[in-house]
Design a protein around this motif. Structure first.
Motif, PDB file in Angstrom:
ATOM      1  N   ASP A  67       0.831  -1.222   0.000  1.00 29.05           N
ATOM      2  CA  ASP A  67       0.000   0.000   0.000  1.00 29.05           C
ATOM      3  C   ASP A  67       0.862   1.268   0.000  1.00 29.05           C
ATOM      4  O   ASP A  67       0.588   2.208  -0.739  1.00 29.05           O
ATOM      5  N   TYR A 244     -13.098  -3.642   2.277  1.00 31.87           N
ATOM      6  CA  TYR A 244     -11.813  -3.407   2.959  1.00 31.87           C
ATOM      7  C   TYR A 244     -10.936  -2.580   2.017  1.00 31.87           C
ATOM      8  O   TYR A 244     -10.013  -3.105   1.384  1.00 31.87           O
ATOM      9  N   THR A 246      -8.214  -0.486   0.287  1.00 35.08           N
ATOM     10  CA  THR A 246      -6.768  -0.307   0.483  1.00 35.08           C
ATOM     11  C   THR A 246      -6.247   0.605  -0.627  1.00 35.08           C
ATOM     12  O   THR A 246      -6.875   0.716  -1.680  1.00 35.08           O
ATOM     13  N   LYS A 247      -5.102   1.241  -0.367  1.00 35.01           N
ATOM     14  CA  LYS A 247      -4.513   2.144  -1.381  1.00 35.01           C
ATOM     15  C   LYS A 247      -4.210   1.388  -2.666  1.00 35.01           C
ATOM     16  O   LYS A 247      -4.462   1.882  -3.758  1.00 35.01           O
ATOM     17  N   ARG A 250      -5.302  -5.310  -5.396  1.00 36.91           N
ATOM     18  CA  ARG A 250      -4.610  -6.605  -5.384  1.00 36.91           C
ATOM     19  C   ARG A 250      -5.267  -7.561  -6.368  1.00 36.91           C
ATOM     20  O   ARG A 250      -6.481  -7.491  -6.571  1.00 36.91           O
TER      21      ARG A 250
END
Ligand SMILES: NC(=O)C1=CN([C@@H]2O[C@H](COP(=O)(O)OP(=O)(O)OC[C@H]3O[C@@H](n4cnc5c(N)ncnc54)[C@H](OP(=O)(O)O)[C@@H]3O)[C@@H](O)[C@H]2O)C=CC1
Ligand SMILES: Cc1cn([C@H]2C[C@H](O)[C@@H](COP(=O)(O)OP(=O)(O)O[C@H]3O[C@@H](C)C(=O)[C@@H](O)[C@H]3O)O2)c(=O)[nH]c1=O
Length: 286
Positions: A67, A244, A246-247, A250
């Motif tokens: 991240d 959730y 995140t930067k 994935r």
């Protein structure tokens, strides 16, 4: 065994290589500190290899904060790409073979299909882009290379998902863990053993190889297994990635086909849950 030098020895995989080298009685091996083997300093690397004259160099140095890399693009690129190139050049100048470690995060992961070494890499985050850049730098500079892509590394050393879960499980009653990202965990001790097996084989079949533990799981199922094996009473809720944020994005599916490495080096790869039991037992007995 031929002389080996480790770059990035202080990290998770570096520490596993040290443990496994001791277990296997591999003594002709050097673990320079980060100052002695700074991958950002081309001349320093060259002087180090000139002095030590290793037959093999294992590159464990990397920028792995997935991240944070989104904000630290330059540093991520410097360590994962430029540094990997410097190390490949130093290997070339000193006739050393390079074992370079890369990641499943070079893949986009949009398709549910086993990924093999010839599949097109199309990273979706800065970490993946810079790791792919590192692979390309190594391959373009040095023929004598093994690029080992691995996934979801964990061990009793450094920071990783298993240790994060054990910490959070001790602090909280309930956790939400992403269930729609699928891959394969890899015990870094198993990877370290595989690397030494490749070196011990003396084979010169250079190129890209995939290595993870056997099997398939999601982060949610991985977390459930961690709590089950460690007998931690915590409620785990499966959540979608969208719950959730995140930067970094994935890959949704990054399970790799390991046929090539198994066939070439005659490796017997442990199932992920079997290795997880071994790791948690190590953590508990520390
Ligand atoms: N961890 C994972 O889940 C996965 C990792 N990989 C790959 O496996 C390899 C090993 O990862 P892992 O051991 O887990 O990573 P770690 O982050 O534990 O280790 C990386 C090491 O590299 C060091 N390092 C950073 N910058 C430099 C530099 N300029 N010169 C020398 N060393 C430096 C770090 O030091 P410091 O801590 O001081 O920054 C750290 O000790 C990496 O190539 C990684 O990309 C692949 C798939 C999964
Ligand atoms: C802590 C936590 C994480 N997660 C999710 C976020 C993420 O999708 C997943 C894993 O989180 P982590 O940040 O630990 O793992 P991450 O850093 O994404 O792991 C990756 O690291 C790099 C270096 C690699 O090369 C990859 O193979 C892979 O191992 O778990 C939850 O759903 N709930 C939680 O409470």
């Amino acid at each position: 065994m031929s002389k080996i030098l480790i770059i990035g020895a202080g990290g998770q995989l570096g520490q596993c290589l040290k443990t496994v080298a001791e277990r296997r009685g591999i003594s002709d091996i050097v673990f320079p500190t980060e100052n002695e083997g700074n991958i950002l300093e081309a001349e320093l690397l060259n002087a180090l290899l000139e002095r030590e004259k290793p037959a093999y160099v294992i590159n464990c140095a990397a920028y792995t904060a997935v991240d944070k890399a989104e904000d630290e693009v330059e540093l991520s690129k410097a360590v994962n790409e430029t540094g990997a190139g410097y190390l490949a050049s130093a290997c070339k100048a000193n006739q050393a073979i390079l074992v370079h470690v890369s990641t499943d995060f070079v893949f986009e992961g949009k398709e549910v299909k086993l990924l093999n070494e010839d599949d097109v890499a199309k990273p979706i985050n800065v970490y993946g882009v810079t790791k792919l850049g590192g692979e390309q730098a190594v391959a373009s500079i040095l023929d004598e290379h093994f690029i080992l892509r691995t996934s979801w590394l964990y061990s009793e050393y450094a920071n990783n998902f298993v240790k994060t879960m054990l910490k959070l499980g001790a602090e909280r009653d309930e956790l939400g863990i992403i269930a729609d990202q699928v891959g394969t965990p890899t015990y870094a001790i198993d990877l370290a053993n595989a690397i030494f097996d490749i070196i011990a084989s003396g084979k010169k079949s250079y190129g890209v190889y995939h290595y993870s533990n056997e099997g398939v799981t999601s982060w949610y199922d991985f977390a459930k297994a961690i709590f089950d094996i460690s007998e931690t009473a915590v409620k785990v809720n499966p959540i979608p990635g969208s719950a959730y944020p995140t930067k970094a994005q994935r890959p949704a599916f990054s399970v790799m086909d390991k046929s090539k490495i198994k066939n070439e080096f005659n490796l017997d790869i442990p199932y992920w849950r079997t290795s997880l039991v071994a790791c948690i037992s190590k953590i508990n007995n520390k």
